[in-house]
Every structure is written in C-alpha cells, then in structure tokens.
Design an enzyme around this catalytic site. Structure first.
Site, PDB file in Angstrom:
ATOM      1  N   ASP A 114      -0.284   1.954   8.586  1.00 62.25           N
ATOM      2  CA  ASP A 114      -0.806   1.228   9.553  1.00 62.25           C
ATOM      3  C   ASP A 114      -0.035   1.135  10.875  1.00 62.25           C
ATOM      4  O   ASP A 114      -0.431   0.745  11.912  1.00 62.25           O
ATOM      5  CB  ASP A 114      -0.804  -0.312   9.111  1.00 62.25           C
ATOM      6  CG  ASP A 114      -1.787  -0.150   8.010  1.00 62.25           C
ATOM      7  OD1 ASP A 114      -2.680   0.632   7.958  1.00 62.25           O
ATOM      8  OD2 ASP A 114      -1.891  -1.312   7.213  1.00 62.25           O
ATOM      9  N   GLY A 151       0.758  -1.170  -0.010  1.00 64.75           N
ATOM     10  CA  GLY A 151       0.065   0.121  -0.165  1.00 64.75           C
ATOM     11  C   GLY A 151       0.797   1.256  -0.020  1.00 64.75           C
ATOM     12  O   GLY A 151       1.747   1.192   0.486  1.00 64.75           O
ATOM     13  N   ARG A 174      -5.726  -2.189   8.676  1.00 67.88           N
ATOM     14  CA  ARG A 174      -5.461  -3.788   8.337  1.00 67.88           C
ATOM     15  C   ARG A 174      -5.827  -4.290   9.721  1.00 67.88           C
ATOM     16  O   ARG A 174      -6.906  -4.266  10.068  1.00 67.88           O
ATOM     17  CB  ARG A 174      -4.170  -4.119   7.920  1.00 67.88           C
ATOM     18  CG  ARG A 174      -4.199  -5.326   7.030  1.00 67.88           C
ATOM     19  CD  ARG A 174      -2.874  -5.728   6.492  1.00 67.88           C
ATOM     20  NE  ARG A 174      -2.452  -4.794   5.400  1.00 67.88           N
ATOM     21  CZ  ARG A 174      -2.297  -5.094   4.311  1.00 67.88           C
ATOM     22  NH1 ARG A 174      -2.586  -6.450   3.961  1.00 67.88           N
ATOM     23  NH2 ARG A 174      -1.698  -4.266   3.301  1.00 67.88           N
ATOM     24  N   ASP A 231       1.991  -0.671  11.839  1.00 73.02           N
ATOM     25  CA  ASP A 231       2.068  -2.000  12.165  1.00 73.02           C
ATOM     26  C   ASP A 231       3.578  -2.622  11.792  1.00 73.02           C
ATOM     27  O   ASP A 231       3.536  -4.133  12.047  1.00 73.02           O
ATOM     28  CB  ASP A 231       0.869  -2.884  11.558  1.00 73.02           C
ATOM     29  CG  ASP A 231       1.020  -2.971  10.130  1.00 73.02           C
ATOM     30  OD1 ASP A 231       2.043  -2.366   9.359  1.00 73.02           O
ATOM     31  OD2 ASP A 231       0.200  -3.628   9.353  1.00 73.02           O
ATOM     32  N   ARG A 264       1.196  -5.177  -5.713  1.00 70.59           N
ATOM     33  CA  ARG A 264       1.499  -6.368  -5.143  1.00 70.59           C
ATOM     34  C   ARG A 264       1.749  -7.409  -6.185  1.00 70.59           C
ATOM     35  O   ARG A 264       1.090  -7.325  -7.107  1.00 70.59           O
ATOM     36  CB  ARG A 264       0.326  -6.633  -4.293  1.00 70.59           C
ATOM     37  CG  ARG A 264      -0.117  -5.670  -3.417  1.00 70.59           C
ATOM     38  CD  ARG A 264      -0.928  -6.043  -2.137  1.00 70.59           C
ATOM     39  NE  ARG A 264      -1.084  -4.934  -1.023  1.00 70.59           N
ATOM     40  CZ  ARG A 264      -1.811  -3.887  -0.771  1.00 70.59           C
ATOM     41  NH1 ARG A 264      -2.829  -3.663  -1.533  1.00 70.59           N
ATOM     42  NH2 ARG A 264      -1.870  -3.298   0.337  1.00 70.59           N
ATOM     43  N   THR A 309       3.962   2.529   5.587  1.00 66.98           N
ATOM     44  CA  THR A 309       2.687   2.151   5.833  1.00 66.98           C
ATOM     45  C   THR A 309       2.184   2.925   6.963  1.00 66.98           C
ATOM     46  O   THR A 309       2.482   3.548   7.815  1.00 66.98           O
ATOM     47  CB  THR A 309       2.662   0.595   6.141  1.00 66.98           C
ATOM     48  OG1 THR A 309       1.317   0.353   6.695  1.00 66.98           O
ATOM     49  CG2 THR A 309       3.493   0.442   7.466  1.00 66.98           C
ATOM     50  N   ASP A 362       5.443  -4.997   5.985  1.00 71.17           N
ATOM     51  CA  ASP A 362       6.050  -6.076   6.357  1.00 71.17           C
ATOM     52  C   ASP A 362       6.061  -7.259   5.434  1.00 71.17           C
ATOM     53  O   ASP A 362       7.083  -7.973   5.222  1.00 71.17           O
ATOM     54  CB  ASP A 362       5.513  -6.468   7.740  1.00 71.17           C
ATOM     55  CG  ASP A 362       3.715  -6.722   7.947  1.00 71.17           C
ATOM     56  OD1 ASP A 362       3.303  -6.411   6.734  1.00 71.17           O
ATOM     57  OD2 ASP A 362       3.546  -7.024   9.078  1.00 71.17           O
TER      58      ASP A 362
HETATM   59  P1  ADP Z   1       2.976  -4.514   2.760  1.00 73.38           P
HETATM   60  O1  ADP Z   1       4.238  -4.237   2.195  1.00 73.38           O
HETATM   61  O2  ADP Z   1       2.430  -3.231   2.811  1.00 73.38           O
HETATM   62  O3  ADP Z   1       2.826  -5.078   4.027  1.00 73.38           O
HETATM   63  P2  ADP Z   1       2.140  -6.665   1.054  1.00 73.38           P
HETATM   64  O4  ADP Z   1       1.752  -7.667   2.240  1.00 73.38           O
HETATM   65  O5  ADP Z   1       0.719  -6.560   0.255  1.00 73.38           O
HETATM   66  O6  ADP Z   1       2.042  -5.133   1.370  1.00 73.38           O
HETATM   67  O7  ADP Z   1       3.196  -7.041   0.358  1.00 73.38           O
HETATM   68  C1  ADP Z   1       3.668  -6.307  -0.701  1.00 73.38           C
HETATM   69  C2  ADP Z   1       4.399  -7.284  -1.643  1.00 73.38           C
HETATM   70  O8  ADP Z   1       5.529  -7.854  -0.936  1.00 73.38           O
HETATM   71  C3  ADP Z   1       3.818  -8.579  -2.074  1.00 73.38           C
HETATM   72  O9  ADP Z   1       2.575  -8.213  -3.289  1.00 73.38           O
HETATM   73  C4  ADP Z   1       4.681  -9.672  -2.436  1.00 73.38           C
HETATM   74  O10 ADP Z   1       5.181  -9.108  -3.921  1.00 73.38           O
HETATM   75  C5  ADP Z   1       5.892  -9.159  -1.589  1.00 73.38           C
HETATM   76  N1  ADP Z   1       5.519 -10.309  -0.554  1.00 73.38           N
HETATM   77  C6  ADP Z   1       4.808 -10.304   0.420  1.00 73.38           C
HETATM   78  N2  ADP Z   1       5.205 -11.328   1.395  1.00 73.38           N
HETATM   79  C7  ADP Z   1       6.106 -12.137   0.735  1.00 73.38           C
HETATM   80  C8  ADP Z   1       6.782 -13.350   0.892  1.00 73.38           C
HETATM   81  N3  ADP Z   1       6.619 -13.714   1.982  1.00 73.38           N
HETATM   82  N4  ADP Z   1       7.846 -13.764   0.309  1.00 73.38           N
HETATM   83  C9  ADP Z   1       7.973 -12.969  -0.959  1.00 73.38           C
HETATM   84  N5  ADP Z   1       7.392 -11.932  -1.191  1.00 73.38           N
HETATM   85  C10 ADP Z   1       6.554 -11.483  -0.414  1.00 73.38           C
HETATM   86  O1  F6P Z   2      -1.703  -1.413   4.580  1.00 71.21           O
HETATM   87  C1  F6P Z   2      -2.423   0.076   4.296  1.00 71.21           C
HETATM   88  C2  F6P Z   2      -3.800  -0.196   3.951  1.00 71.21           C
HETATM   89  O2  F6P Z   2      -4.384   0.907   3.556  1.00 71.21           O
HETATM   90  C3  F6P Z   2      -4.510  -1.018   4.988  1.00 71.21           C
HETATM   91  O3  F6P Z   2      -4.792  -0.013   6.024  1.00 71.21           O
HETATM   92  C4  F6P Z   2      -5.660  -1.359   4.295  1.00 71.21           C
HETATM   93  O4  F6P Z   2      -6.345  -2.504   5.149  1.00 71.21           O
HETATM   94  C5  F6P Z   2      -5.328  -1.806   3.187  1.00 71.21           C
HETATM   95  O5  F6P Z   2      -3.910  -1.055   2.931  1.00 71.21           O
HETATM   96  C6  F6P Z   2      -6.253  -1.543   1.806  1.00 71.21           C
HETATM   97  O6  F6P Z   2      -5.519  -2.097   0.799  1.00 71.21           O
HETATM   98  P1  F6P Z   2      -6.162  -1.858  -0.653  1.00 71.21           P
HETATM   99  O7  F6P Z   2      -5.684  -0.512  -1.035  1.00 71.21           O
HETATM  100  O8  F6P Z   2      -5.512  -2.960  -1.436  1.00 71.21           O
HETATM  101  O9  F6P Z   2      -7.518  -1.789  -0.573  1.00 71.21           O
END
Ligand code: ADP
Ligand code: F6P
Length: 324
Positions: free
Chosen positions: A131, A15, A175, A133, A76, A129, A107
């Site tokens: 969040d 995000g 989230r 978190d 993503r 982020t 994360d």
């Molecule tokens: P955020 O970084 O905001 O927590 P996501 O959880 O959607 O957002 O993760 C962003 C991107 O990071 C994912 O679309 C993926 O490409 C990569 N990613 C997430 N988890 C993993 C993982 N366990 N191993 C490798 N890449 C990952």
């Molecule tokens: O991680 C940031 C965040 O805005 C969260 O607060 C929310 O749950 C999520 O991303 C929303 O994701 P998307 O933009 O894919 O709807």
C-alpha cells in the site's frame, strides 16, 4: 558493536507483500554473518503466541529471493492487540532466548512491535506492504511489484475496452490510501484517477468527462478507482445509465499482492533486512527501518507512526495537467 544480542527472531505480519522473502533471507544470512542465531516465527504474532518458532540457517533461505508471498506465512492476531497477549509474546521470546525481533509488516504490525519493545524485547520494524502507506518511508516492500502487476492488468483491459468502445473502471488495492491508484493510473494513461485522499464523490463530473471523451472520438475511457472509495460497480452502472456507453467494472483484488518480486523490491528488501540486523547487533530497539532520499535509515517507531503521509504533489500535478 554489542555482543549482548545473540539470538534474533524474524516474523512477517499483516498482509503479505512480494519481497518479504528477500527480507527474511537477508535477516537470516546477515544475522549469521554477524555471529547471531536466527529463529523464524511463523504466522506473525499468532505464531509467536503459539510458539511456532524454528531455527533458520542460511541454507533454509535458499531459492526464496524470487518467490512472492512469505515462507514464514502471515496472519492477523487479535490476542496480540491486548496487553496480556503482548506480555505473553515477550515471555515466549525470553523462553526461546530471543533478545531481538525483526517485524516485517505494515503500520498495524509496527504497533505490535512497539508493544514488544515496551515489554523488553529489542524490536525493529521493516516496512512490508503493497500500500505504500507508511509515512516515515518513501518506499515499502511490495509496492513496486504490485503497481507493475496492476499496470500490466490494466493494459490488457484497455485492449478489450477500446475494441468494444467501452468505459472501464478498474478498482485497485491500497486500503485507505491512493498510492497504488495514482501510480497505476499515471502509468496507463487513465482518464480519471480517483483516490480517497481527494475524491469528493462528484459522479456528475465523471459522467461529463466520459461524454467528453466520446465527443473527442476516444475509443475508451479508463477510470482507476482506489478501493478506499468503494462503489466501483455502482459507478459503472451510473455511467452506463447516464451516457449509454457500455461500461464494465473490474476489481483487480489479490492478484496485486502475488507474484515474483521486481528487482527494486528484492534489492530494497535485502538492504532493509541487513540494516535491521545491524541495528539489533548495536543493541537498538523500537526503531523503524525507512528509506529517505534513496538511503536506508532508521527512526523511532513511535515517531514513525505519528507521521502523516500524503500523495506526492508532483504526482497530483501530473494527474491534473494530463487530464483531457
Ligand atoms: P499491517 O501490519 O499490514 O498494517 P494489520 O493492521 O492487520 O496489518 O496488523 C497486523 C497485526 O499487528 C494485527 O493482527 C495485530 O496482531 C498487530 N497489531 C495491530 N495493531 C496493533 C496494536 N494497536 N497493538 C498491538 N498489536 C497490533
Ligand atoms: O494492506 C494490504 C492489502 O492488500 C490492502 O491493499 C487491502 O485493503 C487489504 O490488504 C486486503 O486484506 P485481506 O487480504 O485481508 O483481504
């Protein structure tokens, strides 16, 4: 200082968050100041795999520090969750001469950063982020802007809610975490702040609290509900049915992710961007940039992800004491 790292990449992933542009700007300009070439990778890991890579020079990041979102775009990427995708990503880095990458994200993005590091690309994570978190750091880029946006929106809702003597439920992002909820709730004097960390689902208690507000002749009752709890509309319907008080649910949604970053987000992002470049220049890899006791430090990415984050007890204490 090591002269091994000559070219670095920077990407934003997951995000978006206000302040990501300030971090990109800092990485590009600090990289050049340290004698490195900087490559911008668009659309996070998806853009890496699609080779959406371009050189970024200091002038390319002019006039972005005040802009929300991310000029590198974000995405993503499922393919990067698989080993084959991670190996391909590392190969592409080598093809472009990229010896180090700064990953700005949450994360999930950190998990991807660890994989790149395991595949031989020096990698540094910057917490981006709204969040808040990520356990290893007391601050994440975008949180301050998001909670200020939420606070201003809730102030507006309170005006109309009071005029109509209504109950108002406001769902905020975060989230699975309640950090935005508790900051937004404390800053607006909300009567109830419901967070996934400790909400027990007891709606009878909330209904009683709304009735009590009415007995005290309050003209409104404001409930902040973290999105992790869901069911804001159902909660509104039930309160209205059981109290007879007109009740509205408002989901603030993605407006919390946009807008010009606050001073705090811009400056923190700048300091974290500079720190990430210095770590790469020193030949470090698999490190997370964090804020602890107001200072910018770094720690192992794996250890950072293993940490658990809870809501600050002082905030919980204030919520409990100020609830009438
Ligand atoms: P955020 O970084 O905001 O927590 P996501 O959880 O959607 O957002 O993760 C962003 C991107 O990071 C994912 O679309 C993926 O490409 C990569 N990613 C997430 N988890 C993993 C993982 N366990 N191993 C490798 N890449 C990952
Ligand atoms: O991680 C940031 C965040 O805005 C969260 O607060 C929310 O749950 C999520 O991303 C929303 O994701 P998307 O933009 O894919 O709807």
């Amino acid at each position: 200082m090591s002269d091994q790292v000559k070219t670095i990449g920077v990407l934003t992933s997951g995000g978006d968050a206000p302040g990501m542009n300030a971090a990109i700007r800092a990485v590009v300009r600090a990289g050049y100041a340290r004698g490195m070439k900087v490559m911008g990778i668009e659309r996070g890991y998806a853009g890496l795999l699609n080779e959406e890579i371009r050189e970024m020079r200091p002038q390319d990041v002019s006039n972005i520090i005040e802009r929300g979102g991310t000029i590198l775009l974000t995405a993503r990427c499922k393919e990067f969750m698989e080993e084959a995708g991670q190996k391909k990503g590392a190969e592409i880095c080598r093809k472009y001469g990229i010896d180090g990458i700064v990953v700005i994200g949450g994360d999930g993005s950190y998990q991807g950063a660890i994989k790149l590091s395991e595949n031989g690309v020096n990698t540094i994570g910057i917490p981006g982020t709204i969040d808040l978190d990520i356990a290893c750091t007391e601050y994440t880029i975008g949180f301050d802007t998001a909670v200020n946006t939420a606070m201003e929106a809730i102030d507006r809702l309170r005006d109309t809610s009071s005029s109509h003597e209504r109950c108002s439920i406001v769902e905020v992002m975060g989230r699975h975490a309640g950090h935005i909820a508790i900051w937004a709730g404390l800053s607006t004097g909300a009567e109830d702040i419901l967070m996934p960390e400790d909400f027990d689902g007891n709606i009878d208690r909330i209904v009683e609290h709304v009735k009590e507000s009415r007995r005290l002749k309050k003209t409104h009752h404001l409930i902040i509900n973290a999105e992790g709890n869901k069911n804001s509309q159902e909660l509104a319907d039930r309160i209205e049915a059981e109290t007879g008080i007109s009740t509205r649910a408002t989901i603030l949604g993605h407006i919390q992710r946009g807008g010009s970053p606050t001073c705090r987000d811009r400056v923190t992002a700048t300091l974290m961007g500079v720190k990430a470049v210095d770590l790469l220049k020193e030949g470090k890899t698999n490190r997370a940039v964090c804020m602890r006791d107001g200072r910018i430090i770094d720690m192992d990415l794996g250890e950072a992800l293993a940490m658990q984050k809870s809501i600050d007890p002082e905030l919980l204490n204030a919520r409990a004491l100020l609830k009438r």
